[in-house]
Design a protein around this motif. Sequence first.
Motif, PDB file in Angstrom:
ATOM      1  N   ILE A 329       0.736  -1.223  -0.062  1.00  0.00           N
ATOM      2  CA  ILE A 329      -0.085  -0.042   0.087  1.00  0.00           C
ATOM      3  C   ILE A 329       0.838   1.237  -0.034  1.00  0.00           C
ATOM      4  O   ILE A 329       0.626   2.248  -0.630  1.00  0.00           O
ATOM      5  N   GLU A 330       1.904   1.275   0.689  1.00  0.00           N
ATOM      6  CA  GLU A 330       2.749   2.305   0.664  1.00  0.00           C
ATOM      7  C   GLU A 330       3.319   2.604  -0.845  1.00  0.00           C
ATOM      8  O   GLU A 330       3.488   3.725  -1.070  1.00  0.00           O
ATOM      9  N   GLN A 331       3.586   1.712  -1.346  1.00  0.00           N
ATOM     10  CA  GLN A 331       4.171   1.915  -2.935  1.00  0.00           C
ATOM     11  C   GLN A 331       3.193   2.344  -3.588  1.00  0.00           C
ATOM     12  O   GLN A 331       3.358   3.310  -4.461  1.00  0.00           O
ATOM     13  N   ARG A 332       1.756   2.040  -3.216  1.00  0.00           N
ATOM     14  CA  ARG A 332       0.786   2.481  -4.178  1.00  0.00           C
ATOM     15  C   ARG A 332       0.534   3.974  -3.907  1.00  0.00           C
ATOM     16  O   ARG A 332       0.274   4.730  -4.631  1.00  0.00           O
ATOM     17  N   LEU A 333       0.734   4.157  -2.603  1.00  0.00           N
ATOM     18  CA  LEU A 333       0.241   5.801  -2.169  1.00  0.00           C
ATOM     19  C   LEU A 333       1.763   6.374  -2.866  1.00  0.00           C
ATOM     20  O   LEU A 333       1.213   7.864  -3.225  1.00  0.00           O
ATOM     21  N   GLU A 334       2.740   6.049  -2.865  1.00  0.00           N
ATOM     22  CA  GLU A 334       3.881   6.770  -3.368  1.00  0.00           C
ATOM     23  C   GLU A 334       3.660   7.429  -4.996  1.00  0.00           C
ATOM     24  O   GLU A 334       4.169   8.481  -5.255  1.00  0.00           O
ATOM     25  N   GLN A 335       2.966   6.363  -5.709  1.00  0.00           N
ATOM     26  CA  GLN A 335       2.624   6.802  -6.852  1.00  0.00           C
ATOM     27  C   GLN A 335       1.651   8.163  -7.154  1.00  0.00           C
ATOM     28  O   GLN A 335       1.653   8.750  -8.135  1.00  0.00           O
TER      29      GLN A 335
END
Length: 377
Positions: A329-335
């Motif tokens: 989820i963290e990687q998804r939010l960074e986008q």
Amino acid sequence: MPICDGHDSAINTINLEFIRHGIEVIYLGYHRSVGDIVRAAIQEHVRAIGISSYNGGHIEFFAEVVHLLRKRGASDIKVFGGGGGTITHDDAATMRRKGVDQIFFAGTSLADMTDYVRKNYGKQRMKRAPAKSPDIELARKLTGIEDKADRAKRSVSKRPRKKHQTSKVIGFTGPGGAGKTTLIDEVVLRFLNQNPKGRIAILSHDPSVVGEGALLGDRATMINSQDDRVFMRSMATRGQAGGLSPATHDCLALLAQSNFDYVIIETVGTGQEAMPFRKNGIVDLTVLVMNPDYGSRLQLQKIVMLDLADIVVVNKSDLQRARTAHSEIEQRLEQNRRDQRLIDTVAKRHRDPGVDRLFDLICRSEESQRGQARNKS
């Protein structure tokens, strides 16, 4: 008031039968005090209270509910109930003299119960005497908004502009089973402890059975919110998609103008759809609550709410997959390249530090908005 020895199954059966016949049931769960029952009845603006009592003391308990309703200016709310074989016919006669409307005995059919409730409590509301308390007046206004929306199949009142808002409005959404209700209850507990004189409102949604009633059950799991400083209203979606009711916006606007410190709105469990709260509306901060078991990374990419939420909470973070879920989820939010916050919580755990961080974020967000407002002025 059942002992959990099978009587709870009977109550669930009765609830489902009521729902199938177009009745909306606000379910409080087990072992509620007279104060909890009467407070809920007034805030929800119900037609009647149904009590199931198998523990003895039913004559005194039912009578105290009737007495407190009268004392608080809500004598128009009727009281009925049953207790299997524990309430005798002599007991029932005594209870009726004390103001109880009806007692159902063992052997009464579901059809008889449903017909009685529909016939006696399904009539159009009569004009009421002046409200004795602000909560009664507010509850009546909310019901009026719902009734108008039902008749028009749309929200009909003139929508107030945001500048009239007196409360900070927090929106909670997320899939069913993520723990939204428990998380909100824990946030409310922290608010009550931090603000000894503050008040908070909760607008909670549950789905309607298509063309029928609804089981509104969030109060059954919101233990800390059973407090006179918390005004909670349960709403059924009544055929509208998106996790909200046709009357939600106007009810939320009314609550936001009613001098609560915070207003929390919780949607029905939502899946991949976009934000249920309108852009440029009266919701100040949005919280998406997820659990670690959302599926594959591909499913994660399709959750539009991750693009729009201000705070994303991974609840039940004590589960085995929680660490992987946080990372994905963290990687998804960074986008998104937005100032979004990601928090891990275990809402069911007492004094969970993750819930503490969520509450602090909500408070800091309010302080930041106040500072911006002062700078603009």
